[in-house]
Design a protein around this motif. Structure first.
Motif, short mmCIF file in Angstrom:
data_model
loop_
_atom_site.label_atom_id
_atom_site.label_comp_id
_atom_site.label_asym_id
_atom_site.label_seq_id
_atom_site.Cartn_x
_atom_site.Cartn_y
_atom_site.Cartn_z
N ASP A 89 28.96 2.01 42.94
CA ASP A 89 28.10 2.18 41.74
C ASP A 89 26.65 1.98 42.23
O ASP A 89 25.66 2.49 41.39
N THR A 90 26.39 1.97 43.55
CA THR A 90 25.03 2.27 43.89
C THR A 90 24.49 3.71 43.76
O THR A 90 25.00 4.56 44.16
N ALA A 91 23.28 3.57 43.10
CA ALA A 91 22.76 4.93 42.65
C ALA A 91 21.34 4.62 41.84
O ALA A 91 21.19 3.54 41.64
N VAL A 92 20.68 5.59 41.51
CA VAL A 92 19.52 5.58 40.65
C VAL A 92 20.07 5.75 39.39
O VAL A 92 20.84 6.88 39.18
N TYR A 93 19.68 5.09 38.32
CA TYR A 93 20.14 5.21 37.07
C TYR A 93 19.14 5.74 36.23
O TYR A 93 17.87 5.22 35.97
N TYR A 94 19.51 6.77 35.36
CA TYR A 94 18.40 7.43 34.31
C TYR A 94 18.84 7.36 33.05
O TYR A 94 20.02 7.21 32.62
N CYS A 95 17.80 7.16 32.25
CA CYS A 95 18.28 7.19 30.74
C CYS A 95 17.74 8.29 30.30
O CYS A 95 16.70 9.19 30.85
N ASN A 96 18.61 8.92 29.37
CA ASN A 96 18.10 10.34 28.73
C ASN A 96 18.53 10.19 27.34
O ASN A 96 19.19 9.29 26.56
N ALA A 97 17.47 10.94 26.68
CA ALA A 97 17.38 11.02 24.84
C ALA A 97 17.79 12.63 24.68
O ALA A 97 17.30 13.50 25.42
N ASP A 98 18.61 12.63 23.87
CA ASP A 98 19.01 14.01 23.54
C ASP A 98 18.85 14.35 22.10
O ASP A 98 19.82 13.87 21.33
N TRP A 99 17.90 15.09 21.35
CA TRP A 99 17.67 15.28 20.07
C TRP A 99 17.73 16.83 19.74
O TRP A 99 17.19 17.28 18.86
N GLY A 100 18.44 17.46 20.58
CA GLY A 100 18.29 18.95 20.71
C GLY A 100 17.21 19.30 21.77
O GLY A 100 17.64 20.52 22.61
N PHE A 101 16.09 18.50 22.10
CA PHE A 101 15.56 18.52 23.33
C PHE A 101 15.93 17.38 24.33
O PHE A 101 16.91 16.55 23.53
N SER A 102 15.35 17.07 25.49
CA SER A 102 16.03 16.19 26.25
C SER A 102 14.87 15.40 26.89
O SER A 102 13.66 16.31 27.20
N ALA A 103 14.96 14.24 27.10
CA ALA A 103 14.02 13.62 27.94
C ALA A 103 14.67 12.64 28.62
O ALA A 103 15.66 11.98 28.51
N TRP A 104 13.94 12.42 29.86
CA TRP A 104 14.56 11.43 31.01
C TRP A 104 13.53 10.45 31.25
O TRP A 104 12.27 11.05 31.22
N GLY A 105 13.93 9.41 31.80
CA GLY A 105 13.20 8.45 32.33
C GLY A 105 13.09 8.65 34.02
O GLY A 105 13.49 9.63 34.38
N ARG A 106 12.17 7.83 34.71
CA ARG A 106 12.10 8.18 36.06
C ARG A 106 13.25 7.28 36.91
O ARG A 106 13.36 7.72 38.01
N GLY A 107 14.04 6.36 36.23
CA GLY A 107 15.05 6.05 36.77
C GLY A 107 14.85 4.38 37.34
O GLY A 107 13.52 4.16 37.53
N THR A 108 15.94 3.93 37.72
CA THR A 108 15.82 2.46 38.19
C THR A 108 16.97 2.45 39.40
O THR A 108 18.01 2.74 39.19
N GLN A 109 16.66 1.75 40.44
CA GLN A 109 17.66 1.75 41.58
C GLN A 109 18.52 0.67 41.51
O GLN A 109 18.15 -0.67 41.19
N VAL A 110 19.79 0.99 41.63
CA VAL A 110 20.81 -0.19 41.52
C VAL A 110 21.44 -0.08 42.73
O VAL A 110 22.01 1.00 43.36
#
Length: 114
Positions: A89-110
């Motif tokens: 499960d080790t990875a950088v985890y990113y949040c995404n928002a999708d409303w027709g367009f898409s936005a990403w966060g910068r991520g958090t390391q796990v």
């Protein structure tokens, strides 16, 4: 455009738990899909879990039964509760928002140690 900020990552031993948060800069109540993705070193970014505005939820097979995604529209925040963590499960985890367009966060390391 909505901005996303992830938090809650860190170093944990195998079998442990972490709770990730994704705070949005504006209301997420009208955003169709909120999701968590992850990217391990040398690998492509992959879907972890998504939650629709309808409440429908989808998980990757690799995390189904261990991870739980939820959204709190009142707090403009999406969560990912991760239990029974494994080294894979080790990875950088990113949040995404999708409303027709898409936005990403910068991520958090796990990082999960064996």
């Amino acid at each position: 455009q909505v901005q996303l900020v992830e938090s809650g990552g860190g170093l944990v031993q195998a079998g442990g738990s972490l709770r990730l948060s994704c705070a949005a800069s504006e209301s997420i109540s009208s955003i169709d899909i909120m999701g968590w993705y992850r990217q391990a070193p040398g690998k492509q970014r992959e879907l972890v879990a998504t939650i629709y505005s309808s409440g429908r939820i989808k998980y990757a097979d690799s995390v189904n039964g261990r991870f739980t995604i939820s959204r709190d529209n009142a707090k403009n925040t999406v969560y990912l509760q991760m239990n029974s963590l494994k080294p894979e499960d080790t990875a950088v985890y990113y949040c995404n928002a999708d409303w027709g367009f898409s936005a990403w966060g910068r991520g958090t390391q796990v990082t999960v140690s064996s």
